[in-house]
Enzyme design. Structure first.
Site, PDB file in Angstrom:
ATOM      1  N   THR A   1       0.828  -1.207   0.000  1.00  0.00           N
ATOM      2  CA  THR A   1       0.000   0.000   0.000  1.00  0.00           C
ATOM      3  C   THR A   1       0.863   1.258   0.000  1.00  0.00           C
ATOM      4  O   THR A   1       0.449   2.305  -0.494  1.00  0.00           O
ATOM      5  CB  THR A   1      -0.939   0.000   1.216  1.00  0.00           C
TER       6      THR A   1
ATOM      7  N   ILE B   1      -4.327  -5.950   9.165  1.00  0.00           N
ATOM      8  CA  ILE B   1      -3.553  -4.892   8.517  1.00  0.00           C
ATOM      9  C   ILE B   1      -4.396  -4.486   7.327  1.00  0.00           C
ATOM     10  O   ILE B   1      -4.396  -5.146   6.284  1.00  0.00           O
ATOM     11  CB  ILE B   1      -2.157  -5.394   8.104  1.00  0.00           C
TER      12      ILE B   1
ATOM     13  N   TYR C   1       4.655 -12.673   5.606  1.00  0.00           N
ATOM     14  CA  TYR C   1       3.573 -12.144   4.776  1.00  0.00           C
ATOM     15  C   TYR C   1       3.288 -13.164   3.684  1.00  0.00           C
ATOM     16  O   TYR C   1       4.099 -13.351   2.773  1.00  0.00           O
ATOM     17  CB  TYR C   1       3.989 -10.789   4.191  1.00  0.00           C
TER      18      TYR C   1
ATOM     19  N   LYS D   1       1.036 -11.816   8.469  1.00  0.00           N
ATOM     20  CA  LYS D   1      -0.027 -11.131   7.747  1.00  0.00           C
ATOM     21  C   LYS D   1      -0.587 -12.146   6.762  1.00  0.00           C
ATOM     22  O   LYS D   1       0.097 -12.595   5.839  1.00  0.00           O
ATOM     23  CB  LYS D   1       0.496  -9.898   7.007  1.00  0.00           C
TER      24      LYS D   1
END
Length: 302
Positions: free
Chosen positions: A55, A213, A143, A171
């Site tokens: 992001t 998140i 992740y 995540k």
């Protein structure tokens, strides 16, 4: 809030984390807008910030820009919010060098994605992440996002890695609810799982995730935080009611490649000076801009 201590770090891996956008203006990092964002979100119910991740358009940032970003955020937050630095890559040796270069940076965690494009075996993933965790000066969150990287970090592999003292959580963007449920049932108690799937935020919390998140939480931040708190308190019906008020928002904010819609919203509401993106990412289309404008106006009237 007092400054974080090392003993508090694992306990901070819950609730709502924000993968902060990186504001640009005239091709450069817009530090004034960045600091404005940090002040804004530090006053809300955010448990931590993820910097220079997807992001945050990390792949378009030079190392010096990332360091400026991290330093400005920590300075503006005054140590009140834990921060996590996103790292990615398919060259283990290069990532080890990055870990050395960033060891003294004012961060609390690393968020490290699976290697992309090369599609290593599960054995290769274990060796890769163990090598990184052995060298990392800060705790590591894994992740897993196979639809971007091309490789899935399976649960058996995940559980092996969860035993490493410097690997503290995940995540989770595996996009397979059964896989996520299996991990949540079998994970060690100290291994945090934060969902990264905005559209499945409520489901993930109900299933037992410790938080999320969530890029969409740049908007309606307090509602996203409240949903998690209500689920944690066992008030599922109330949480569902609030979730229904933002579920469509998560789809709107991903109607075109993220974070362009989020940046447009933040620009239109005065939090950043420009909705600028860096190529190959582009700003939202005129059609989506009109939809976003209508939704902004509708929510202002609520």
């Amino acid at each position: 809030m007092t400054d974080l201590r090392a003993s508090d770090l694992r306990a901070s891996l819950h609730g709502l984390w924000l993968p902060l956008i990186t504001p640009f203006r005239d091709g450069e990092l817009d530090e004034a807008s960045l600091r404005r964002l940090v002040r804004h979100y530090a006053a809300l119910s955010v448990n931590g910030l993820v910097l220079a991740a997807t992001t945050g358009e990390s792949l378009t940032l030079a190392s010096q820009e990332t360091q400026r970003l991290v330093t400005a955020v920590r300075d503006e937050a005054e140590g009140k919010l834990p921060t996590c630095l996103g790292l990615s890559g398919s060259n283990t040796r290069a990532l080890l060098e990055t870990l050395e270069q960033t060891a003294a940076w004012p961060i609390d965690y690393y968020l490290i994605s699976c290697p992309y494009y090369s599609r290593p075996s599960q054995h290769g993933l274990v060796q890769h992440f163990r090598a990184l965790a052995d060298r990392a000066a800060h705790p590591v969150l894994l992740y897993n996002i196979p639809y971007r990287t091309g490789v899935n970090l399976g649960n058996e592999t995940m559980l092996q890695l969860a035993g490493h003292p410097n690997i503290v959580g995940l995540k989770d963007c595996c996009a397979d609810r059964n896989e996520s449920l299996d991990l949540l049932r079998r994970r060690p108690e100290s291994f945090a799982v934060l969902t990264g799937e905005d559209a499945q935020y409520y489901e993930a919390l109900i299933d037992g995730a410790d938080g999320g998140i969530i890029a969409s939480a740049h908007i309606e931040t307090e509602t996203f935080a409240l949903i998690r708190n209500l689920v944690a308190a066992g008030e599922h019906e109330a949480a569902l009611s609030h979730w229904r008020s933002v579920a469509d928002l998560t789809r709107l904010l991903f109607a075109e490649p993220s974070p362009a819609p989020i940046k447009y919203w933040l620009w239109r509401t005065g939090l950043i000076e420009s909705a600028e993106m860096r190529l190959p990412m582009t700003e939202v289309s005129a059609e989506l801009a009109a939809r976003l404008d209508r939704e902004i106006e509708r929510r202002v009237r609520l």
